[in-house]
Design a protein around this motif. Structure first.
Motif, PDB file in Angstrom:
ATOM      1  N   ALA A 140      11.645   1.002  -4.139  1.00  0.00           N
ATOM      2  CA  ALA A 140      11.959   0.239  -2.889  1.00  0.00           C
ATOM      3  C   ALA A 140      11.222  -1.272  -2.340  1.00  0.00           C
ATOM      4  O   ALA A 140      12.023  -1.777  -1.772  1.00  0.00           O
ATOM      5  CB  ALA A 140      10.937   1.210  -1.754  1.00  0.00           C
TER       6      ALA A 140
ATOM      7  N   TYR B 124      16.856   3.527   4.340  1.00  0.00           N
ATOM      8  CA  TYR B 124      16.005   2.165   4.116  1.00  0.00           C
ATOM      9  C   TYR B 124      16.787   1.907   6.128  1.00  0.00           C
ATOM     10  O   TYR B 124      17.772   1.671   6.383  1.00  0.00           O
ATOM     11  CB  TYR B 124      16.961   0.823   3.812  1.00  0.00           C
ATOM     12  CG  TYR B 124      16.342   0.918   2.279  1.00  0.00           C
ATOM     13  CD1 TYR B 124      15.292   0.527   1.822  1.00  0.00           C
ATOM     14  CD2 TYR B 124      17.369   1.514   1.313  1.00  0.00           C
ATOM     15  CE1 TYR B 124      14.445   0.258   0.464  1.00  0.00           C
ATOM     16  CE2 TYR B 124      16.698   1.910   0.511  1.00  0.00           C
ATOM     17  CZ  TYR B 124      15.708   1.656  -0.532  1.00  0.00           C
ATOM     18  OH  TYR B 124      15.067   1.267  -2.051  1.00  0.00           O
TER      19      TYR B 124
ATOM     20  N   LYS C  74      11.857  -4.189   6.374  1.00  0.00           N
ATOM     21  CA  LYS C  74      12.475  -3.475   6.073  1.00  0.00           C
ATOM     22  C   LYS C  74      11.910  -2.241   5.529  1.00  0.00           C
ATOM     23  O   LYS C  74      10.438  -2.607   5.247  1.00  0.00           O
ATOM     24  CB  LYS C  74      14.274  -3.809   4.507  1.00  0.00           C
ATOM     25  CG  LYS C  74      14.564  -2.433   4.069  1.00  0.00           C
ATOM     26  CD  LYS C  74      15.177  -2.928   3.096  1.00  0.00           C
ATOM     27  CE  LYS C  74      16.648  -3.707   3.577  1.00  0.00           C
ATOM     28  NZ  LYS C  74      17.195  -3.825   2.225  1.00  0.00           N
TER      29      LYS C  74
ATOM     30  N   CYS D 230      19.483   4.916   9.875  1.00  0.00           N
ATOM     31  CA  CYS D 230      20.143   5.331   9.077  1.00  0.00           C
ATOM     32  C   CYS D 230      20.743   6.106   9.320  1.00  0.00           C
ATOM     33  O   CYS D 230      20.850   6.858   9.978  1.00  0.00           O
ATOM     34  CB  CYS D 230      19.271   4.820   8.068  1.00  0.00           C
ATOM     35  SG  CYS D 230      18.570   6.194   8.043  1.00  0.00           S
TER      36      CYS D 230
ATOM     37  N   ALA E 128      11.377   2.283   3.907  1.00  0.00           N
ATOM     38  CA  ALA E 128      11.833   3.014   3.335  1.00  0.00           C
ATOM     39  C   ALA E 128      11.628   4.425   3.553  1.00  0.00           C
ATOM     40  O   ALA E 128       9.817   4.393   3.853  1.00  0.00           O
ATOM     41  CB  ALA E 128      12.201   1.854   1.852  1.00  0.00           C
TER      42      ALA E 128
ATOM     43  N   SER F 124      13.994  -3.357  -3.762  1.00  0.00           N
ATOM     44  CA  SER F 124      15.042  -2.990  -2.268  1.00  0.00           C
ATOM     45  C   SER F 124      14.252  -4.100  -0.874  1.00  0.00           C
ATOM     46  O   SER F 124      15.631  -4.339   0.061  1.00  0.00           O
ATOM     47  CB  SER F 124      15.261  -1.923  -1.775  1.00  0.00           C
ATOM     48  OG  SER F 124      16.370  -1.645  -3.149  1.00  0.00           O
TER      49      SER F 124
ATOM     50  N   ALA G 212      11.908  -3.628   0.682  1.00  0.00           N
ATOM     51  CA  ALA G 212      11.434  -2.987   2.074  1.00  0.00           C
ATOM     52  C   ALA G 212       9.721  -3.510   1.979  1.00  0.00           C
ATOM     53  O   ALA G 212       9.092  -3.549   0.244  1.00  0.00           O
ATOM     54  CB  ALA G 212      10.864  -1.917   0.810  1.00  0.00           C
TER      55      ALA G 212
ATOM     56  N   VAL H  14       7.307   2.098   2.403  1.00  0.00           N
ATOM     57  CA  VAL H  14       8.052   3.214   1.473  1.00  0.00           C
ATOM     58  C   VAL H  14       6.731   4.166   2.265  1.00  0.00           C
ATOM     59  O   VAL H  14       5.220   4.653   1.564  1.00  0.00           O
ATOM     60  CB  VAL H  14       8.141   2.640   0.062  1.00  0.00           C
ATOM     61  CG1 VAL H  14       6.093   2.458  -0.330  1.00  0.00           C
ATOM     62  CG2 VAL H  14       8.905   4.011  -0.552  1.00  0.00           C
TER      63      VAL H  14
END
Length: 340
Positions: free
Chosen positions: A36, A278, A9, A266, A11, A39, A41, A44
Motif C-alpha cells: 500500500a 485504492y 490516497k 473504486c 487503501a 502505491s 497510500a 491502509v
C-alpha cells in the motif's frame, strides 16, 4: 487563497487471513502495508479480526465441537498481545513505510480475547487500541466487550479518523456518537460475507455494503470498508461434515470505499480475489456534503432527540486507599491516606 484541504490516497485490503497462524498473519500484514505504501497510500485499512482470522466455527457448530477440534485453543494462542514481539514488528513496519494503519485483530489480554482495531500513526506510535463494544450473536462465545471510551475519533495529519467493527456500524447510537466528534475518515472493518448465504439476508454483502454507504451519507464522511476472503484452505479445515458445507462458501470479499455523498470511489474485486483497493480522498468535499446535512449541526434537533453518551473507560478494579491515622510533630492526630 482558499484553504488547502488534505488530499491523499487510501487503501483497503481484501484478502484471506493467515488463518490461526500469528507469525504468518504478521508477515502478511507487513506485506500489505509495504504494498500500500509503495502505491502511494497514506492510510491502509484491514478487515475485522484480520489477525489471526475470524472464528467462523461459531456459526458452523457447537462450542464443544470447536474445543474438541482444537480451534478454541489455537485461536487464543495465536491472538495478538500489544506488548509482544509480533506487535513490535507491525509497529516497525508502519513506521518504516510512513503510513497510517487500521488493523483488525483478536486482542489477547490476560485470559480474555477482544474484537479489536489498532490505529497506528505513520511514526509507528499508537493512535488508539479500541474494542468492539458488543460482540455480535455467536461471537459472544469467544470475545469480551469494550466500553464507551472505544467510540472515539482521533485527530491525525489525515483528518479526524475513527473506526468501528462490523455491526457496530449499523447501530444508530454508535454512529451518532462518532458523528458528534466530527469524523472525517471512517474505517468500517468487516469479516467475509460468506456464511448463511442466501437465507440470512442481514448477513449478506448486499445489506452490509449498504450499511457502509449509508454511514458515509449520514456522517458526510469517507468510509473505507475492508472485508476478508474465506479461502478454500479455511473451508477444508472447518467443514468436516456435509451440513457445514451448506452454511459457508469460498469468497465473501466485498470491500468498498465510499465518498461523503455515498458515491463508490473504486471498483470492487471479485469476491474470491485478494488484493488492495485504492481511492483518492479530498477532505474539502466534506464541507459540500455537510452543507446539505450535518447530523450533529444544522440538521440536528436536540430539543426533540439527543444521545446520552458515557465515554468513561470501565475498569474491573479501581485502586483506592483507606485512611490511616498519623501524628504530627506536635502530637496532634491527623487523617491521611496511603496512595496506591
Amino acid at each position: 487563497m482558499g484553504i488547502q484541504h488534505p488530499k491523499y490516497k487510501v487503501a483497503a485490503v481484501q484478502a484471506a487471513p493467515a488463518f490461526l497462524d500469528l507469525d504468518a498473519s504478521v508477515d502478511k500484514t507487513i506485506a500489505y502495508i509495504e504494498e500500500a505504501a509503495a502505491s502511494g497510500a497514506k492510510l491502509v485499512a484491514f478487515p475485522e479480526l484480520w489477525i489471526p482470522g475470524y472464528p467462523w466455527w461459531v456459526w458452523l457448530g457447537t462450542t464443544a465441537w470447536a474445543i474438541r477440534k482444537g480451534f478454541v485453543q489455537r485461536y487464543f494462542d495465536n491472538a495478538l498481545s500489544y506488548g509482544s514481539p509480533e506487535a513490535d514488528r507491525i509497529r516497525e513496519a508502519v513506521r518504516r513505510n510512513n503510513i497510517t494503519a487500521v488493523i483488525g485483530l483478536a486482542e489477547r489480554e490476560g485470559g480474555t480475547l477482544y474484537i479489536a482495531q489498532w490505529l497506528l500513526g505513520p511514526d509507528g506510535e499508537t493512535l488508539a487500541q479500541r474494542r468492539k463494544i458488543r460482540s455480535t450473536h455467536q461471537e459472544r462465545t469467544v470475545f469480551g466487550e469494550g466500553d464507551g471510551s472505544d467510540l472515539a475519533v482521533h485527530d491525525t495529519e489525515l483528518g479526524r479518523l475513527g473506526a468501528l467493527n462490523c455491526w457496530e456500524n449499523i447501530l444508530s447510537m454508535n454512529k451518532y456518537a462518532m458523528y458528534s466528534q466530527h469524523e472525517q475518515i471512517h474505517v468500517a472493518s468487516w469479516p467475509s460475507f460468506s456464511t448463511y448465504d442466501p437465507f440470512a439476508h442481514a448477513l449478506s454483502y448486499h445489506v452490509n455494503n449498504a450499511v457502509s454507504k449509508v454511514y458515509a451519507v449520514e456522517g458526510s464522511c469517507f468510509v473505507i470498508a475492508p472485508s476478508s476472503v474465506f479461502s478454500q484452505e479455511m473451508l477444508d479445515m472447518l467443514c468436516d461434515t456435509p451440513d457445514k458445507l451448506d452454511l459457508v462458501h469460498v469468497g465473501g470479499g466485498h470491500t468498498v470505499i465510499f465518498g461523503p455523498d455515498g458515491s463508490p470511489l473504486c471498483d470492487k474485486l471479485p469476491e474470491d480475489q485478494e488484493g488492495i483497493l485504492y481511492a483518492d480522498v479530498d477532505l474539502g468535499i466534506i464541507g459540500v456534503a455537510k452543507n446539505a446535512m450535518d447530523p450533529v449541526g444544522h440538521y440536528s434537533r436536540p430539543d426533540v432527540t439527543r444521545l446520552l453518551f458515557n465515554k468513561k473507560s470501565q475498569r474491573v478494579v479501581e485502586h483506592m486507599a483507606l485512611p490511616i491515622n498519623q501524628v504530627d510533630t506536635e502530637g496532634n492526630e491527623q487523617e491521611d491516606s496511603v496512595s496506591s
